[in-house]
Scaffold this active site. Structure first.
Site, mmCIF file in Angstrom:
data_model
loop_
_atom_site.group_PDB
_atom_site.id
_atom_site.type_symbol
_atom_site.label_atom_id
_atom_site.label_comp_id
_atom_site.label_asym_id
_atom_site.label_seq_id
_atom_site.Cartn_x
_atom_site.Cartn_y
_atom_site.Cartn_z
ATOM 1 N N ASP A 30 0.820 -1.216 0.000
ATOM 2 C CA ASP A 30 0.000 0.000 0.000
ATOM 3 C C ASP A 30 0.857 1.272 0.000
ATOM 4 O OD1 ASP A 30 -2.360 1.414 -0.012
ATOM 5 O OD2 ASP A 30 -2.665 1.283 2.160
ATOM 6 N N ASN A 32 1.178 3.380 -2.922
ATOM 7 C CA ASN A 32 1.673 3.763 -4.256
ATOM 8 C C ASN A 32 1.158 5.143 -4.674
ATOM 9 O OD1 ASN A 32 2.705 1.203 -4.331
ATOM 10 N ND2 ASN A 32 1.264 0.406 -5.845
ATOM 11 N N ARG A 34 -0.045 7.699 -2.807
ATOM 12 C CA ARG A 34 0.504 8.812 -2.008
ATOM 13 C C ARG A 34 1.970 9.053 -2.319
ATOM 14 N NH1 ARG A 34 -1.550 6.350 3.381
ATOM 15 N NH2 ARG A 34 -1.924 4.637 1.927
ATOM 16 N N ASN A 78 -11.018 -2.848 -4.971
ATOM 17 C CA ASN A 78 -10.279 -1.883 -5.800
ATOM 18 C C ASN A 78 -10.952 -1.605 -7.151
ATOM 19 O OD1 ASN A 78 -7.028 -2.940 -4.537
ATOM 20 N ND2 ASN A 78 -8.228 -1.141 -3.969
HETATM 21 C C1 IPE Z 1 -5.436 -2.633 0.160
HETATM 22 O O1 IPE Z 1 -5.135 -1.309 -0.039
HETATM 23 C C2 IPE Z 1 -5.392 -3.370 -1.133
HETATM 24 C C3 IPE Z 1 -4.082 -3.469 -1.761
HETATM 25 C C4 IPE Z 1 -2.964 -2.993 -1.307
HETATM 26 C C5 IPE Z 1 -4.057 -4.175 -2.995
HETATM 27 P P1 IPE Z 1 -6.253 -0.210 -0.273
HETATM 28 O O2 IPE Z 1 -5.545 1.073 -0.475
HETATM 29 O O3 IPE Z 1 -7.191 -0.635 -1.337
HETATM 30 O O4 IPE Z 1 -7.037 -0.234 1.116
HETATM 31 P P2 IPE Z 1 -7.861 0.901 1.847
HETATM 32 O O5 IPE Z 1 -8.851 1.448 0.862
HETATM 33 O O6 IPE Z 1 -6.889 1.935 2.281
HETATM 34 O O7 IPE Z 1 -8.491 0.204 3.005
HETATM 35 C C1 IPE Z 2 -1.712 0.166 -3.268
HETATM 36 O O1 IPE Z 2 -1.479 1.518 -3.326
HETATM 37 C C2 IPE Z 2 -1.986 -0.449 -4.615
HETATM 38 C C3 IPE Z 2 -3.375 -0.865 -4.813
HETATM 39 C C4 IPE Z 2 -4.316 -0.828 -3.922
HETATM 40 C C5 IPE Z 2 -3.726 -1.369 -6.120
HETATM 41 P P1 IPE Z 2 -2.663 2.555 -3.346
HETATM 42 O O2 IPE Z 2 -3.054 2.796 -4.766
HETATM 43 O O3 IPE Z 2 -3.760 2.127 -2.464
HETATM 44 O O4 IPE Z 2 -1.958 3.843 -2.777
HETATM 45 P P2 IPE Z 2 -2.563 4.889 -1.742
HETATM 46 O O5 IPE Z 2 -3.036 4.100 -0.567
HETATM 47 O O6 IPE Z 2 -3.687 5.572 -2.449
HETATM 48 O O7 IPE Z 2 -1.444 5.786 -1.425
HETATM 49 MG MG MG Z 3 -4.131 2.398 -0.508
#
Ligand code: IPE
Ligand code: IPE
Ligand code: MG
Length: 251
Positions: A30, A32, A34, A78
């Site tokens: 998690d 990516n 930000r 997602n």
């Molecule tokens: C969890 O991260 C899913 C993955 C890293 C693939 P999210 O970014 O989707 O989770 P929330 O929305 O912060 O709970």
């Molecule tokens: C995790 O990073 C990757 C996936 C959930 C696919 P995010 O895309 O959730 O990154 P943040 O949490 O918005 O920073």
């Molecule tokens: Mg995330």
């Protein structure tokens, strides 16, 4: 205590491993988005950087003798993201598997997929099939379980449905269902539960990850964003894990 020395090129603190490596570590990849935002980049750049980090970490985990590395790449929730972002992530996955097929054997990395893969494109399904075929040639090293269209609740729901079907068709009966048997209906069948689950990015929640398998996992949370994750972060998490007293309900 961690054995810490600053590295030359960055301010990153070098942390050496100081104990045994768990056989199975799981990571919620998690942060990516930000990471990209803080650099004025599009979210897609964060996902690309995150995929690169996964390559580095998977090789590192193999090198330190870990047997299973399970990573959360795309959740059942997602799909709620903008179509453009979802398509970008699917393209990255496609590229990743494509490239992995050529090096898995040499790199000693098996790639499995946990999740409802039938919800993915035909092209991805074909690549997944090829990766599963290639796995047969990789007899040691690490097994990377990539969770795609994965949800812990959905996994348990699907397991319950599959067990019910087996009962209705006479292959099983409700009386024989114990935890070990039910585990065999999960995507993770034959893989031991993760001893350690790591979540980067500062969020302190599971977001529907490995609900069944995490009953007695140790959690490690860090503010580091996934694209910034390095082998030293893995070492830091494992060293922390090694300080824990795991009682499993006993004294
Ligand atoms: C969890 O991260 C899913 C993955 C890293 C693939 P999210 O970014 O989707 O989770 P929330 O929305 O912060 O709970
Ligand atoms: C995790 O990073 C990757 C996936 C959930 C696919 P995010 O895309 O959730 O990154 P943040 O949490 O918005 O920073
Ligand atoms: Mg995330």
């Amino acid at each position: 205590m961690d054995n810490t020395v600053p590295t030359n090129e960055t301010n990153e603190v070098r942390v050496e491993l100081n104990g045994p490596v768990p056989q199975h570590v799981a990571i919620i990849m998690d942060g990516n988005g930000r990471w990209a935002k803080s650099r004025g980049l599009p979210r897609s750049a964060g996902h690309a950087a995150g995929a690169e980090t996964f390559r580095t970490i998977a090789s590192y985990c193999r090198d330190i003798g870990m047997k299973y590395l399970t990573v959360y790449a795309f959740s059942t929730e997602n799909w709620r993201r903008p179509q453009e972002e979802v398509e970008g992530i699917m393209r990255l996955l496609d590229t990743y598997i494509h490239e992995a097929l050529a090096v898995m054997e040499k790199e000693r990395i098996r790639i499995e997929f946990f999740g409802n893969v039938s919800g993915l494109s035909d092209n991805l399904l074909d690549l997944i099939k090829q990766a599963r075929e290639m796995n047969k040639k990789v007899t040691d090293g690490v097994q990377a379980n990539i969770c795609v269209n994965y949800g812990g609740r959905d996994e348990i729901r699907a397991a319950a449905a599959a067990f019910a079907k087996d009962c209705m068709e006479g292959r099983r009966s409700p009386e024989e269902l114990d935890e070990a048997l039910f585990s065999q209906y999960m995507y993770s069948k034959d893989v031991p539960d993760p001893e350690l689950i790591i979540r980067p990015s500062g969020e302190i929640r599971t977001s529907n990850f490995l609900l069944w398998q995490s009953a007695y996992s140790e959690y490690y949370f860090t503010d580091c964003m996934w694209p910034d994750f390095t082998p030293f972060e893995i070492n830091r998490a494992i060293n922390d894990y090694n300080k824990r007293s795991r009682r499993f309900g006993a004294v």
